[in-house]
Design a protein around this motif. Structure first.
Motif, PDB file in Angstrom:
ATOM      1  N   GLY A 307       0.807  -1.215   0.000  1.00  0.00           N
ATOM      2  CA  GLY A 307       0.000   0.000   0.000  1.00  0.00           C
ATOM      3  C   GLY A 307       0.835   1.257   0.000  1.00  0.00           C
ATOM      4  N   LEU A 308       0.485   2.175   0.911  1.00  0.00           N
ATOM      5  CA  LEU A 308       1.133   3.479   0.950  1.00  0.00           C
ATOM      6  C   LEU A 308       2.622   3.359   1.246  1.00  0.00           C
ATOM      7  N   THR A 309       3.012   2.460   2.128  1.00  0.00           N
ATOM      8  CA  THR A 309       4.427   2.316   2.461  1.00  0.00           C
ATOM      9  C   THR A 309       5.239   1.948   1.220  1.00  0.00           C
ATOM     10  N   LEU A 310       4.729   1.062   0.394  1.00  0.00           N
ATOM     11  CA  LEU A 310       5.438   0.694  -0.831  1.00  0.00           C
ATOM     12  C   LEU A 310       5.510   1.874  -1.788  1.00  0.00           C
ATOM     13  N   LYS A 311       4.432   2.656  -1.854  1.00  0.00           N
ATOM     14  CA  LYS A 311       4.446   3.867  -2.691  1.00  0.00           C
ATOM     15  C   LYS A 311       5.515   4.829  -2.207  1.00  0.00           C
ATOM     16  N   LEU A 312       5.583   5.011  -0.896  1.00  0.00           N
ATOM     17  CA  LEU A 312       6.588   5.909  -0.338  1.00  0.00           C
ATOM     18  C   LEU A 312       7.998   5.422  -0.678  1.00  0.00           C
ATOM     19  N   PHE A 335      14.570  -6.855  -1.813  1.00  0.00           N
ATOM     20  CA  PHE A 335      14.848  -8.076  -1.052  1.00  0.00           C
ATOM     21  C   PHE A 335      13.660  -8.436  -0.163  1.00  0.00           C
ATOM     22  N   ASN A 336      13.461  -9.711   0.029  1.00  0.00           N
ATOM     23  CA  ASN A 336      12.632 -10.284   1.089  1.00  0.00           C
ATOM     24  C   ASN A 336      13.460 -11.437   1.663  1.00  0.00           C
ATOM     25  N   GLU A 337      13.088 -12.689   1.364  1.00  0.00           N
ATOM     26  CA  GLU A 337      13.982 -13.776   1.770  1.00  0.00           C
ATOM     27  C   GLU A 337      15.250 -13.795   0.915  1.00  0.00           C
ATOM     28  N   LYS A 338      15.135 -13.314  -0.322  1.00  0.00           N
ATOM     29  CA  LYS A 338      16.258 -13.252  -1.245  1.00  0.00           C
ATOM     30  C   LYS A 338      16.379 -11.830  -1.786  1.00  0.00           C
ATOM     31  N   ALA A 339      17.537 -11.521  -2.305  1.00  0.00           N
ATOM     32  CA  ALA A 339      17.758 -10.214  -2.910  1.00  0.00           C
ATOM     33  C   ALA A 339      17.962 -10.379  -4.408  1.00  0.00           C
ATOM     34  N   GLN A 340      17.423  -9.453  -5.160  1.00  0.00           N
ATOM     35  CA  GLN A 340      17.587  -9.492  -6.609  1.00  0.00           C
ATOM     36  C   GLN A 340      17.524  -8.068  -7.163  1.00  0.00           C
ATOM     37  N   PRO A 341      18.249  -7.791  -8.239  1.00  0.00           N
ATOM     38  CA  PRO A 341      18.201  -6.438  -8.816  1.00  0.00           C
ATOM     39  C   PRO A 341      16.819  -6.139  -9.376  1.00  0.00           C
ATOM     40  N   VAL A 342      16.407  -4.897  -9.287  1.00  0.00           N
ATOM     41  CA  VAL A 342      15.075  -4.534  -9.778  1.00  0.00           C
ATOM     42  C   VAL A 342      15.070  -4.395 -11.290  1.00  0.00           C
ATOM     43  N   SER A 343      16.247  -4.191 -11.889  1.00  0.00           N
ATOM     44  CA  SER A 343      16.326  -3.978 -13.333  1.00  0.00           C
ATOM     45  C   SER A 343      17.220  -5.044 -13.955  1.00  0.00           C
ATOM     46  N   GLN A 364       9.020   0.884 -10.221  1.00  0.00           N
ATOM     47  CA  GLN A 364       7.557   0.926 -10.175  1.00  0.00           C
ATOM     48  C   GLN A 364       6.934  -0.463 -10.248  1.00  0.00           C
ATOM     49  N   GLY A 365       7.722  -1.430 -10.701  1.00  0.00           N
ATOM     50  CA  GLY A 365       7.180  -2.793 -10.807  1.00  0.00           C
ATOM     51  C   GLY A 365       7.409  -3.642  -9.570  1.00  0.00           C
ATOM     52  N   MET A 366       7.976  -3.079  -8.515  1.00  0.00           N
ATOM     53  CA  MET A 366       8.217  -3.866  -7.303  1.00  0.00           C
ATOM     54  C   MET A 366       6.889  -4.264  -6.648  1.00  0.00           C
ATOM     55  N   VAL A 367       6.826  -5.498  -6.179  1.00  0.00           N
ATOM     56  CA  VAL A 367       5.623  -6.037  -5.538  1.00  0.00           C
ATOM     57  C   VAL A 367       6.021  -6.589  -4.166  1.00  0.00           C
ATOM     58  N   ALA A 368       5.192  -6.310  -3.160  1.00  0.00           N
ATOM     59  CA  ALA A 368       5.491  -6.757  -1.793  1.00  0.00           C
ATOM     60  C   ALA A 368       4.983  -8.176  -1.560  1.00  0.00           C
ATOM     61  N   GLY A 961      -0.377  -0.887  -6.834  1.00  0.00           N
ATOM     62  CA  GLY A 961       0.322  -1.279  -5.614  1.00  0.00           C
ATOM     63  C   GLY A 961      -0.561  -1.425  -4.400  1.00  0.00           C
ATOM     64  N   VAL A 962      -1.863  -1.570  -4.587  1.00  0.00           N
ATOM     65  CA  VAL A 962      -2.749  -1.653  -3.418  1.00  0.00           C
ATOM     66  C   VAL A 962      -2.747  -3.061  -2.856  1.00  0.00           C
ATOM     67  N   PHE A 963      -2.564  -3.166  -1.554  1.00  0.00           N
ATOM     68  CA  PHE A 963      -2.612  -4.457  -0.883  1.00  0.00           C
ATOM     69  C   PHE A 963      -4.069  -4.849  -0.668  1.00  0.00           C
ATOM     70  N   VAL A 964      -4.444  -6.047  -1.079  1.00  0.00           N
ATOM     71  CA  VAL A 964      -5.820  -6.524  -0.934  1.00  0.00           C
ATOM     72  C   VAL A 964      -5.852  -7.633   0.103  1.00  0.00           C
ATOM     73  N   PRO A 965      -6.425  -7.386   1.285  1.00  0.00           N
ATOM     74  CA  PRO A 965      -6.463  -8.413   2.329  1.00  0.00           C
ATOM     75  C   PRO A 965      -7.465  -9.509   1.981  1.00  0.00           C
ATOM     76  N   THR A 966      -7.184 -10.677   2.507  1.00  0.00           N
ATOM     77  CA  THR A 966      -8.086 -11.806   2.301  1.00  0.00           C
ATOM     78  C   THR A 966      -9.165 -11.804   3.386  1.00  0.00           C
ATOM     79  N   ILE A 967     -10.172 -12.668   3.215  1.00  0.00           N
ATOM     80  CA  ILE A 967     -11.237 -12.790   4.231  1.00  0.00           C
ATOM     81  C   ILE A 967     -10.646 -13.262   5.545  1.00  0.00           C
ATOM     82  N   ALA A 968      -9.657 -14.158   5.462  1.00  0.00           N
ATOM     83  CA  ALA A 968      -9.012 -14.638   6.682  1.00  0.00           C
ATOM     84  C   ALA A 968      -8.357 -13.488   7.446  1.00  0.00           C
TER      85      ALA A 968
END
Length: 1155
Positions: A307-312, A335-343, A364-368, A961-968
């Motif tokens: 969401g907003l944090t990723l936009k920032l 990076f998350n568990e692994k690191a990789q170049p964005v380009s 702009q294509g980064m996904v959380a 980049g909007v995070f969509v929560p699940t029902i759970a």
């Protein structure tokens, strides 16, 4: 009698070489490849199946036409060559003009261009010019440090205590929404009067300085008011500098607080949109405030960053990239568990404009998703910085980590890679408003000589992504005088309208101490800068003694041009430097790569090379000889080069003193001057004079008639030895006026142009005269009145023989209107003089052919006529060869120039296509000529082009980049107190006010200049004659639709004579060669490939990245938010409700928004 109809599949008799494979029936050569003719000539009969031989046997009593034999077409070519040469000998007047020059030998001298002396003199003049600016810079920097040291900090200072001229005051007063107007802070602002100054291209006030403060900084803060207080004393130093050197332009102090004080005062050029100017983000400030950088940016894209944090984070990375210059190197990884170049970049790359654009688009294509793994991110970053097999800055090394928080301190990673020396600084950025403990982030920064920053909202991005420069400046400040070195920048666009400039920069240090015996202050106060306009440097270079194709150029340590005739950016963005590489300003080859490397290394050198040059109109490429000479410009990062064609080694200098200068009369009374007067045009031909700066008081005009009028009026007052005029230009102009008039008298006046179907004859000279005869022909004369800027003039000097230039036609424009307008074809040739063993080319002469009349003449010359009688008919029992006149329904005959443009055709319907690239007329035949090596292709890229904005893509209805929560998630109570829930809640709140964040970025407002065009890369393709010089027959093999053709170069011209069977079948329509410019959506050649073979460069020779006495205890402080959702919501609501939204601020997602 009528020519028998042909059908698809009918064979064409005649000699031919091996058949060419038709596209679609086998592999074709790749782009840029040429297929040379293979094998010896073989009779076509051996290549044809028996059944196809039947049509070759004419029935008894029937007439038949066959494709012309090779010797016949060679005979036609000789007739064409003789006709062209005869006309040019009679009307061109080359020999007569040589005699005229020799007859007037007493009126001029032959001077020599000595390359080494010339280039050393110009380099010395530039060095002297810049040295004067350096002295002014040093006075300013010393004074600033002393003023600040003597200043006493005032905690209770108020706005009304400070009186200064706010450069943005007038613009903000006109803006009813301005916050400063509402606060009434204009009470402390001076109101000044301004006068127009041509040197600044602006209205200025020489008695005051002006102050510019960024929009997102509060002018009434204690820090800013104290800054304004002590910098006021700089005003007197600015004024004294100008008194000592009246040629000084903008003198600027850029403060580390964001305040800019510049002299002389002038109103700020406020943009139509929000003003985002901040001096600390200008290229000259960044270069002066720190040494070069190797930077790795790592971005946390774990699941909590949404969401907003990723936009920032995305916006923060883009803003961080904007703080880097071409001396810096960078890579960006997620990076998350692994690191990789964005380009696509797998290692550090130069932080130039094009590479940064790749990063910005990729970010702009980064996904959380996934979980946070600091170890993976930092190990990737350290590995990048330790890679010594690539080109890099090799100075400051740093890691910038953007995250929403985490518990791991990854101490083991730092112990392995960075301790105990701590050569890599670590900067950490806590992004977004969350409930994580930020202590680990602070520790990482403090333990690695870095700094910790917080970016809770959009408004904090710009300030917090640039303040790391203060930390990098510490070693410079501690180094003291050793670091006080003037640096000169790349070329960039001045924000105040001065045009293209370079800036000398000098850092200003804080010399205060916190108390007796305390450590030395390590803060940089700012950067002092003085601008030098490129035009002022150009004035030090020889203008017209080098000839039309000689020039001076200069490059910096990156290989970017400072001076070059091809440095002509179509659009400029003052936020970005103008970076045109020397190898992109010219057509690249190995010799130029060696020259560039030697210049960057600061060596002297000289080399004669054979190289390709592009014509001024960018339609042609010529292979030419050039002499390159180069020397370094001492005390700078620049190197100067001189390029001379061999024929420009000597030049003419008028010597009119004996006959003229003894008579103290106005120039208008001189003998040859009368031939410049319009009253003489009817008998002597129309004269265009080059719009040069002959005298200081001469009023310039784009209309040559008006410019000539201004010139004549001034000459009524000026004597030949006047000090306000350039005697070299003025006397050469008068000399050439008389010489071209004698050409009229001896050659043109007594000739009947209509007899030879000529529209005009003309002569153009180095002295700046273009004489067109008769006078009425000037109405249709469209060539540039400055011969040095006329394509026909420059190409004629570089080519031997007669150069044909058809009218320029674009495929997108309507064809020529032959009925309403007479179309002419220019034919020109250089006049070569040999005087005392010295050879030079001071003029070009030529004729203008009547297109329609010469098209008819062309058909006759390429026919079987033996006299000026009726066309030869084929009798009922004879066997005849086709020709271009009688058989124009079956035979295509054309003249094509060396660029592949149609000059003449025997097809009446093609006359209105003269001047078009031949592939647009007959794609099939042009492809065959290319495949048979008659033409070679040259592809290059124009990095200075301007393009219309690209339409926005369809991004769909979903927000970016909007995070969509699940029902759970909704059913989980813990989720509602997590960062993800808070991030989603922020999205909803911001979406209510800044709803454009949830929409695709619309196009810019109509009428905005930035929306109309922007800089882009255009791919250019030119063709030029290949290696084939002989007469050549071939067959275009297209199954049942084959075509015979013959091609032959015409001697002493730039023409190719082509005879071919007309196509009868649509199946032969295949590949089409393109010549027009095409837009490169990927910004030119693939950047991912280019960075694998980077061009040679050198960084600044000195680096300040370490000092043993540096105090790293100031490394950033922050406090984590208590885990109370209620408090967080309340704070966010107060923030949002306290700021009224501006009406529809449509900006890109990566651009800054003021909050």
């Amino acid at each position: 009698m009528a020519v028998p109809a042909r059908t698809c599949g009918a064979s064409r008799p005649g000699p031919a070489r091996t058949a060419l494979p038709w596209p679609g029936r086998g592999p074709r050569p790749g782009p840029g490849a040429r297929r040379p003719p293979s094998g010896p000539p073989r009779p076509l009969l051996l290549l044809l199946p028996p059944l196809l031989l039947l049509p070759l046997l004419a029935a008894p009593g029937a007439s038949a036409y066959s494709f012309p034999q090779q010797h016949t077409m060679q005979h036609w070519a000789r007739r064409l060559e003789q006709e062209i040469d005869g006309v040019m000998r009679i009307f061109g007047g080359v020999q007569q003009l040589r005699e005229i020059y020799k007859d007037n030998r007493n009126l001029f001298e032959v001077q020599e261009n000595e390359p080494q002396k010339l280039v050393e003199k110009v380099a010395g003049d530039i060095e002297s010019l810049l040295d004067r600016k350096v002295q002014a810079l040093k006075r300013l920097a010393d004074a600033a440090e002393n003023f600040q040291k003597a200043h006493r900090w005032q905690d209770n200072i108020k706005e009304e205590d400070i009186l200064y001229y706010d450069a943005k005051a007038d613009a903000e007063l006109d803006d009813p929404e301005s916050e400063d107007v509402e606060r009434g802070s204009k009470a402390s602002t001076l109101r000044l009067d301004f006068v127009e100054d041509s040197n600044f291209k602006n209205k200025v006030n020489y008695s005051y300085t002006a102050v510019q403060i960024p929009t997102d900084i509060y002018k009434g803060s204690t820090v800013i008011l104290n800054e304004l207080n002590w910098t006021e004393a700089l005003e007197n130093v600015f004024i004294e500098n100008r008194r000592q050197d009246p040629t000084l332009l903008w003198q600027v102090f850029g403060s580390a607080t964001g305040v800019t004080r510049y002299y002389p005062a002038t109103p700020w050029r406020a943009p139509k949109k929000i003003d985002l100017y901040d001096v600390r983000r200008r290229p000259w400030y960044i270069q002066g405030a720190s040494s070069p950088k190797d930077m790795v940016i790592i971005v946390d894209v774990s699941g909590s960053v949404s969401g907003l944090t990723l936009k920032l984070m995305k916006t923060s990375v883009c803003e961080m990239l904007d703080t880097l210059s071409d001396d810096d190197y960078v890579n960006v990884a997620s990076f998350n568990e692994k690191a990789q170049p964005v380009s696509c970049f797998t290692h550090l790359v130069q932080a130039n404009v094009r590479n940064k654009k790749v990063f910005k688009e990729a970010v702009q294509g980064m996904v959380a998703k996934g979980t946070t793994g600091y170890k993976a991110g930092f190990e990737y970053a350290f590995d990048q910085l330790q890679n010594s097999n690539i080109t890099r800055a090799n100075c400051n090394k740093m890691i910038m980590m953007f995250t929403d928080g985490g518990e791991d301190r990854v101490q083991d990673v730092f112990e392995k890679y960075n301790w105990p020396n701590r050569t890599v600084r670590v900067f950490t950025f806590s992004v977004g408003q969350h409930n994580y403990d930020v202590t680990p982030l602070q520790w990482m920064a403090c333990a690695n000589k870095g700094y910790y920053f917080e970016i809770p909202s959009i408004g904090a991005i710009r300030i917090n992504t640039q303040e790391y420069l203060d930390v990098l400046g510490r070693p410079m400040v501690l180094a003291g005088k050793e670091a006080k070195q003037v640096q000169w920048t790349n070329v960039y666009e001045d924000a105040l309208g001065l045009g293209l400039v370079v800036t000398g920069t000098l850092p200003v240090f804080n010399l205060t101490q916190d108390g007796p015996g305390e450590k030395k202050n390590q803060l940089i106060l700012g950067v002092m800068g003085i601008d030098v306009a490129l035009n002022d440097i150009k004035r030090l270079t020889p203008n017209y003694t080098l000839g039309a194709n000689g020039y001076v150029f200069a490059i910096d340590l990156n290989g970017y041009v400072l001076l070059h005739p091809n440095l002509k950016p179509q659009t400029t963005n003052f936020r970005e430097p103008v970076t045109l590489d020397f190898l992109d300003a010219e057509l690249e080859d190995e010799n130029k790569e060696e020259i560039r490397r030697s210049m960057i290394d600061g060596n002297k050198g000289h080399k004669q090379i054979r190289t390709l040059v592009k014509s001024l109109d960018e339609r042609y490429v010529d292979e030419v000889m050039r002499n390159y000479t180069w020397v370094p410009i001492r005390s700078t990062n620049y190197s100067l080069g001189l390029v001379l064609p061999p024929y420009s080694t000597f030049y003419l200098q008028a010597n009119l003193s004996d006959q003229i200068l003894q008579v103290k009369l106005p120039i208008s009374k001189l003998k040859d001057f009368e031939f410049l007067l319009p009253s003489s045009f009817e008998s002597e031909g129309h004269v265009f004079i080059a719009p040069r700066e002959y005298c200081k008081d001469l009023n310039a005009s784009d209309n040559n008639t008006e410019f000539l009028k201004n010139f004549i009026e001034l000459m009524e007052k000026v004597t030949p030895d006047s000090k306000q005029c350039n005697n070299f230009l003025l006397h050469n102009l008068i000399l050439d006026t008389g010489i071209t008039q004698q050409l009229v008298e001896r050659v043109w006046r007594d000739q009947d142009l209509n007899t030879y179907s000529l529209l005009a004859v003309f002569a153009a000279t180095d002295g700046g005269i273009t004489r067109v005869f008769p006078n009425k022909a000037a109405d249709d004369w469209t060539e540039n009145p400055e011969p040095f800027n006329a394509s026909f003039y420059r190409r004629s000097l570089d080519n031997h023989g007669y150069v044909f230039k058809p009218p320029h036609q674009d495929a997108l424009l309507r064809p020529l209107e032959l009925e309403n307008d007479t179309v002419g074809i220019l034919v020109s040739t250089a006049v070569e003089l040999s005087l005392g063993g010295r050879t030079l080319r001071p003029a070009v002469v030529g004729v203008k052919l009547d297109l329609e009349a010469w098209a008819e003449k062309f058909k006759v010359l390429a026919s079987n006529r033996t006299h000026q009688d009726q066309p030869q008919k084929c009798g009922p029992s004879s066997h005849c060869e086709m020709d271009c006149e009688v058989n124009n329904e079956d035979l295509l005959c054309v003249l094509i120039d060396d660029g592949g443009f149609l000059v003449l055709s025997n097809q009446n319907h093609q006359w209105d296509q003269v001047g078009r690239f031949f592939s647009e007329v007959d794609a099939n035949l042009m492809l065959a000529l290319y495949n048979n090596s008659f033409y070679t292709r040259k592809e290059s890229y124009d990095y200075q082009a301007a393009c219309a904005p690209q339409p926005p893509g369809n991004l769909g209805a979903a927000p970016r980049g909007v995070f969509v929560p699940t029902i759970a998630d909704f059913l989980n109570l813990a989720w509602w107190t997590s960062a993800a829930a808070w991030s989603l809640f922020q999205q909803l709140l911001y979406g209510l006010i800044y709803h454009s964040w949830f929409q695709a970025d619309p196009a810019e407002a109509e009428g905005n200049a930035e929306a109309r065009e922007s800089s882009c890369v255009m791919k250019q393709t030119q063709y030029y004659f290949g290696s084939v010089n002989a007469s050549y027959n071939a067959i275009i093999d297209c199954g049942n639709c084959s075509r015979l053709f013959h091609a032959q170069r015409l001697t002493n011209t730039n023409l190719l004579f082509v005879v071919a069977e007309k196509p009868l079948c649509s199946q032969c329509e295949g590949g089409r060669l393109l010549q027009k410019e095409t837009h490169c959506p990927a910004d030119g050649p693939e950047q991912c490939e280019l960075v694998q073979r980077p061009r040679y460069r050198r960084g600044p020779h000195i680096c300040f990245d370490y000092n043993a006495t540096e105090d790293t205890s100031d490394c950033g402080r922050g406090a984590s938010f208590p885990p109370s959702l209620g408090v967080l919501v309340s704070l966010q609501l107060l923030l949002l409700l306290g700021l009224p939204p501006r009406p529809q601020p449509q900006v890109h997602a990566h651009a800054s928004r003021r909050v």
